[in-house]
Design a protein around this motif. Structure first.
Motif, PDB file in Angstrom:
ATOM      1  N   GLN A   1       0.845  -1.185   0.000  1.00  0.00           N
ATOM      2  CA  GLN A   1       0.000   0.000   0.000  1.00  0.00           C
ATOM      3  C   GLN A   1       0.892   1.251   0.000  1.00  0.00           C
ATOM      4  O   GLN A   1       1.977   1.240   0.564  1.00  0.00           O
ATOM      5  N   LYS A   2       0.379   2.314  -0.602  1.00  0.00           N
ATOM      6  CA  LYS A   2       1.136   3.579  -0.637  1.00  0.00           C
ATOM      7  C   LYS A   2       1.331   4.122   0.773  1.00  0.00           C
ATOM      8  O   LYS A   2       0.458   3.992   1.622  1.00  0.00           O
ATOM      9  N   THR A   3       2.486   4.732   0.982  1.00  0.00           N
ATOM     10  CA  THR A   3       2.754   5.414   2.251  1.00  0.00           C
ATOM     11  C   THR A   3       2.716   6.922   1.991  1.00  0.00           C
ATOM     12  O   THR A   3       2.367   7.364   0.898  1.00  0.00           O
ATOM     13  N   ILE A   4       3.132   7.704   2.972  1.00  0.00           N
ATOM     14  CA  ILE A   4       3.112   9.155   2.816  1.00  0.00           C
ATOM     15  C   ILE A   4       4.296   9.662   2.002  1.00  0.00           C
ATOM     16  O   ILE A   4       4.352  10.823   1.646  1.00  0.00           O
ATOM     17  N   ASN A   5       5.255   8.785   1.684  1.00  0.00           N
ATOM     18  CA  ASN A   5       6.495   9.207   1.027  1.00  0.00           C
ATOM     19  C   ASN A   5       6.574   8.795  -0.441  1.00  0.00           C
ATOM     20  O   ASN A   5       5.908   7.855  -0.875  1.00  0.00           O
ATOM     21  N   GLN A   6       7.415   9.523  -1.120  1.00  0.00           N
ATOM     22  CA  GLN A   6       7.745   9.201  -2.507  1.00  0.00           C
ATOM     23  C   GLN A   6       9.270   9.104  -2.599  1.00  0.00           C
ATOM     24  O   GLN A   6       9.976   9.942  -2.034  1.00  0.00           O
ATOM     25  N   ALA A   7       9.756   8.084  -3.291  1.00  0.00           N
ATOM     26  CA  ALA A   7      11.195   7.867  -3.422  1.00  0.00           C
ATOM     27  C   ALA A   7      11.651   8.202  -4.836  1.00  0.00           C
ATOM     28  O   ALA A   7      10.938   7.956  -5.808  1.00  0.00           O
ATOM     29  N   THR A   8      12.856   8.751  -4.922  1.00  0.00           N
ATOM     30  CA  THR A   8      13.459   9.076  -6.210  1.00  0.00           C
ATOM     31  C   THR A   8      14.912   8.614  -6.175  1.00  0.00           C
ATOM     32  O   THR A   8      15.617   8.843  -5.195  1.00  0.00           O
TER      33      THR A   8
ATOM     34  N   LEU B   1      -0.759  11.843   6.574  1.00  0.00           N
ATOM     35  CA  LEU B   1      -1.023  10.539   7.168  1.00  0.00           C
ATOM     36  C   LEU B   1      -2.498  10.175   7.065  1.00  0.00           C
ATOM     37  O   LEU B   1      -2.856   9.024   6.825  1.00  0.00           O
ATOM     38  N   ASN B   2      -3.400  11.171   7.209  1.00  0.00           N
ATOM     39  CA  ASN B   2      -4.839  10.904   7.101  1.00  0.00           C
ATOM     40  C   ASN B   2      -5.221  10.405   5.711  1.00  0.00           C
ATOM     41  O   ASN B   2      -6.128   9.602   5.562  1.00  0.00           O
ATOM     42  N   ASP B   3      -4.548  10.886   4.668  1.00  0.00           N
ATOM     43  CA  ASP B   3      -4.837  10.442   3.314  1.00  0.00           C
ATOM     44  C   ASP B   3      -4.510   8.959   3.128  1.00  0.00           C
ATOM     45  O   ASP B   3      -5.175   8.254   2.381  1.00  0.00           O
ATOM     46  N   VAL B   4      -3.514   8.513   3.809  1.00  0.00           N
ATOM     47  CA  VAL B   4      -3.095   7.102   3.681  1.00  0.00           C
ATOM     48  C   VAL B   4      -3.968   6.191   4.513  1.00  0.00           C
ATOM     49  O   VAL B   4      -4.382   5.121   4.088  1.00  0.00           O
ATOM     50  N   ILE B   5      -4.299   6.617   5.745  1.00  0.00           N
ATOM     51  CA  ILE B   5      -5.050   5.758   6.667  1.00  0.00           C
ATOM     52  C   ILE B   5      -6.506   5.613   6.226  1.00  0.00           C
ATOM     53  O   ILE B   5      -7.051   4.527   6.251  1.00  0.00           O
TER      54      ILE B   5
END
Length: 140
Positions: A96-103, A134-138
């Motif tokens: 599942q997506k978390t609050i972070n984006q990796a590059t 965090l609310n967007d993910v939960i």
């Protein structure tokens, strides 16, 4: 009548010539070993510098410092990142997506000592930044 034993001039010259040949061979062997030792020392210093640079670069966030230069003792480290190789969401254990984006950024790193480039290499740097609450993910 006592007989005296002594070196003749010819025997002394021959002994000196044999000693000189041995000393010359020994000098050549020692000189070769000193040159090799100097090369090994230079390679060890370069390896130590590369290890220090990799350790230092692991703490760099390319999202904040895409390029730069820092001094560590007598070693100067210069780096520059280029266009990202990958950019995507960080996923958790359940995919599942978390609050972070990796590059992932390719970086060129140059090591300089006493104004002279001693080594240059490429490495990848990971940049992580927060893109969601965090609310967007939960709750999604």
């Amino acid at each position: 009548m006592k007989k005296q034993f002594a070196f003749t001039l010819l025997e002394a010259v021959i002994a000196l010539a044999i000693f000189a040949m041995g000393a010359t061979a020994l000098y050549g062997w020692i000189n070769t070993n000193l040159i090799t030792l100097a090369r090994v020392d230079q390679i060890n210093q370069r390896s130590s510098s590369v290890e220090s640079a990799i350790e230092f670069m692991s703490m760099i966030d390319p999202e904040v410092r895409a390029e730069g230069s820092d001094q560590i003792g007598d070693l100067q480290i210069r780096w520059q990142t280029s266009t990202p190789l990958y950019k995507g969401d960080v996923l958790d254990e359940q995919n599942q997506k978390t609050i972070n984006q990796a590059t992932i950024y390719p970086a060129t790193v140059i090591l300089i000592r006493n104004g002279k480039t001693i080594y240059q290499f490429q490495m990848s740097l990971l940049g992580v930044k927060k893109v969601r609450d965090l609310n967007d993910v939960i709750f999604n």
